[in-house]
Design an enzyme around this catalytic site. Structure first.
Site, mmCIF file in Angstrom:
data_model
loop_
_atom_site.group_PDB
_atom_site.id
_atom_site.type_symbol
_atom_site.label_atom_id
_atom_site.label_comp_id
_atom_site.label_asym_id
_atom_site.label_seq_id
_atom_site.Cartn_x
_atom_site.Cartn_y
_atom_site.Cartn_z
ATOM 1 N N VAL A 296 0.745 -1.107 -0.081
ATOM 2 C CA VAL A 296 0.199 -0.026 0.058
ATOM 3 C C VAL A 296 0.853 1.346 0.160
ATOM 4 O O VAL A 296 1.736 1.387 1.082
ATOM 5 C CB VAL A 296 -0.880 -0.096 0.887
ATOM 6 N N HIS A 297 0.733 1.983 -1.155
ATOM 7 C CA HIS A 297 1.748 3.140 -1.294
ATOM 8 C C HIS A 297 1.173 4.296 -1.536
ATOM 9 O O HIS A 297 0.155 4.431 -2.023
ATOM 10 C CB HIS A 297 2.537 2.954 -2.480
ATOM 11 N N CYS A 300 3.897 10.159 -3.628
ATOM 12 C CA CYS A 300 5.038 11.091 -3.494
ATOM 13 C C CYS A 300 5.889 11.393 -4.844
ATOM 14 O O CYS A 300 6.554 10.766 -5.531
ATOM 15 C CB CYS A 300 6.168 10.608 -2.537
ATOM 16 N N CYS A 311 13.766 10.900 0.356
ATOM 17 C CA CYS A 311 12.729 9.697 0.849
ATOM 18 C C CYS A 311 13.008 8.301 0.033
ATOM 19 O O CYS A 311 13.732 8.329 -0.909
ATOM 20 C CB CYS A 311 11.354 10.206 0.892
ATOM 21 N N GLU A 342 -0.491 12.762 -1.144
ATOM 22 C CA GLU A 342 0.813 13.486 -1.469
ATOM 23 C C GLU A 342 1.284 14.180 0.154
ATOM 24 O O GLU A 342 0.344 14.715 0.706
ATOM 25 C CB GLU A 342 0.644 14.536 -2.310
ATOM 26 N N ARG A 344 1.981 12.967 3.107
ATOM 27 C CA ARG A 344 1.069 12.293 4.269
ATOM 28 C C ARG A 344 -0.153 13.084 4.330
ATOM 29 O O ARG A 344 -0.672 13.406 5.437
ATOM 30 C CB ARG A 344 1.858 12.588 5.464
ATOM 31 N N ASP A 382 0.895 13.788 10.899
ATOM 32 C CA ASP A 382 0.440 12.782 9.558
ATOM 33 C C ASP A 382 -1.065 13.048 9.882
ATOM 34 O O ASP A 382 -1.735 12.782 10.592
ATOM 35 C CB ASP A 382 0.757 11.460 9.962
ATOM 36 N N ARG A 384 -2.750 11.093 7.107
ATOM 37 C CA ARG A 384 -3.253 10.190 6.173
ATOM 38 C C ARG A 384 -4.251 9.171 7.002
ATOM 39 O O ARG A 384 -5.182 8.622 6.471
ATOM 40 C CB ARG A 384 -2.047 9.045 5.600
ATOM 41 N N SER A 406 5.980 -3.374 3.263
ATOM 42 C CA SER A 406 5.725 -2.091 4.088
ATOM 43 C C SER A 406 6.375 -2.360 5.648
ATOM 44 O O SER A 406 6.373 -3.309 6.046
ATOM 45 C CB SER A 406 4.286 -1.989 4.276
ATOM 46 N N LYS A 411 -0.221 0.968 9.094
ATOM 47 C CA LYS A 411 -0.717 0.301 7.931
ATOM 48 C C LYS A 411 -1.018 -1.146 8.163
ATOM 49 O O LYS A 411 -1.979 -1.697 7.991
ATOM 50 C CB LYS A 411 0.220 0.524 6.589
#
Length: 490
Positions: A296-297, A300, A311, A342, A344, A382, A384, A406, A411
């Site tokens: 899960v990405h 960025c 990063c 984008e 976080r 963060d 997200r 990950s 997550k």
């Protein structure tokens, strides 16, 4: 006889209308003989008794600042979120043509809906346009799965969003403007890292998953967010009223119907969606005995597209793709879920402001102050928030992930807390971490990211000694507003 009645709608209000579903219009429901029996002979239903009212076409030049649930003429098509039968669940109607019958807040296309407004203003798009969906149906099947009928597993996407043209054909034939929120297709992916892996011998072309050219063959789905507000509120630990008020306030009143239409439980937010990339046969995903690799990405742009080395985003993503290809070639399946989150979910402007703060702070860019810089600028580390993240996995029917690419505990916990099992957690190989990203990886591992065997030596001393690249930025100097006045002669 033999038809499904729509009775209880969200909020307990009973509807007089019936919903009758000719089975040939849609196969996407759970066949329970106790749930429904369909009269196959009665293929042509009359308008009066087929359970679908005639569409109320609103004039596109009429502007209504907001609507109210108790206003005369307001009669939204009911939605029973989580019902396994799409005709009983009801279609998501969020277009401008059916003001009285619209059952959702917001607009299609996420943040791109503003560009649709620009196209209309420029005279390039007819606001009356209705898309021709005849040739747009999915090129491979997804679902249905039991998770589609569980709001606790899917509340941020419409699980029937890719089969609109099939499931809601009877609505479309009557003139309703109902748009898909998911598109399913196939593609070839061409990455230099994949070709490098082939040169190094880590990957070999098989002509099925990976071609001799270095291209990999994928199935993919683009998904727009569709939120079921009661469940979203539950996941965030607040009331639905607080959720509605908070979004309304922080968008400067962009969606007054969040306040004036408590009867509408569906919200299409103006945010980025996500894309699912699949290597191998998607039909194997629900089978727990067949290996599944997953990453899960979160987006960025600087790293994923332009290769910024501050990063680990792109190298971790391409490493995951390599592992997905290997799994698919071994008879399993690989998944990369790419979220538009984008910086976080704080945005790229905020991210770059944080970069400047990191590089200019006393002592330079250090792992010890990595998270503090983000909070100093954004007020939070963060946004997200992974509460909605597992939904696309449940949409695919995932119940077990054999290899999770990950290191994020947030997550991992979000996924396993929804009932999906994770067997192995795979960290990014240390040799793939870029030079200026040592600050990031050190800070994350020290503060709880899953380190695996590769990062066991991270301690307080390494947190203090790990420094990022220096750019010799000038320290910010306060300047008067008059210094920024444009000299038109120049």
């Amino acid at each position: 006889g033999g038809y499904i009645r729509k009775r209880d709608f969200e909020g307990g209000r009973k509807k007089k209308r019936k919903s009758q579903e000719p089975a040939q219009h849609c196969k996407f429901y759970f066949s329970d003989p106790k749930m429904a029996s369909v009269d196959q002979k009665n293929k042509k239903q009359k308008t009066e008794d087929d359970g679908i009212p005639l569409p109320d076409l609103s004039p596109v030049d009429f502007i209504n600042l907001t609507s109210h649930s108790d206003a005369f003429g307001v009669d939204p098509i009911p939605i029973s979120w989580g019902h396994p039968n799409p005709m009983v669940r009801g279609p998501v109607i969020c277009t401008i043509k059916h003001a009285a019958q619209r059952n959702s807040i917001g607009a299609h296309q996420g943040s791109y809906c503003v560009y649709t407004g620009l196209a209309v203003a420029a005279g390039k798009l007819n606001p009356d346009h209705v898309p021709n969906l005849k040739l747009t149906t999915p090129v491979f099947d997804i679902g249905p799965f039991p998770s589609w009928a569980d709001p606790k597993k899917i509340a941020s996407i419409d699980p029937f969003g890719h089969v609109t043209a099939d499931c809601y054909r009877s609505y479309l034939n009557k003139g309703y403007d109902i748009r898909p929120t998911i598109a399913v297709t196939k593609a070839h992916i061409d990455l230099p890292e994949t070709r490098e892996a082939m040169t190094a011998g880590r990957l070999k072309a098989d002509g099925k998953v990976l071609l001799p050219t270095g291209q990999s063959i994928v199935s993919k789905a683009a998904i727009e967010p569709v939120w079921y507000l009661p469940e979203v509120a539950r996941r965030f630990g607040c009331t639905e009223a607080v959720l509605r008020q908070s979004i309304f306030r922080m968008t400067n009143g962009m969606y007054p119907e969040l306040i004036t239409r408590p009867d509408l439980k569906i919200f299409l937010p103006p945010i980025g969606g996500l894309t699912i990339y699949i290597w191998g046969d998607p039909a194997t995903i629900p089978d727990e005995d067949i290996p599944l690799t997953c990453r899960v990405h979160d987006e960025c742009n600087g790293s994923d597209v332009f290769g910024s080395d501050i990063c680990t985003c792109r190298p971790y993503m391409t490493h995951a793709i390599e592992e997905c290809i290997k799994t698919a070639q071994a008879g399993g399946c690989g998944i990369v879920v790419y979220f538009r989150k984008e910086g976080r979910s704080l945005g790229e402007v905020t991210k770059y402001l944080v970069y400047n703060t990191r590089k200019r702070q006393e002592g330079g860019d250090s792992a010890e102050k990595y998270f503090n810089c983000t909070e100093q600028v954004a007020g939070v580390q963060d946004t997200r928030f992974q509460a909605l993240m597992p939904d696309p996995l449940h949409f695919l029917g995932v119940t077990k992930i054999h290899n999770f690419i990950s290191m994020s505990d947030m997550k991992y916990n979000a996924i396993v807390n929804t009932g999906i099992k994770i067997v192995n957690r795979i960290e990014i190989p240390p040799e793939l971490v870029p030079a200026d990203a040592q600050v990031e990886i050190t800070a994350k591992v020290f503060h709880g990211y899953n380190a695996g065997k590769s990062y066991q030596g991270v301690d307080k001393d390494s947190l203090k000694t790990t420094k990022g690249r220096e750019y010799a930025y000038d320290q910010p100097v306060e300047r008067a507003a008059g210094e920024f006045v444009v000299d038109e002669d120049k």
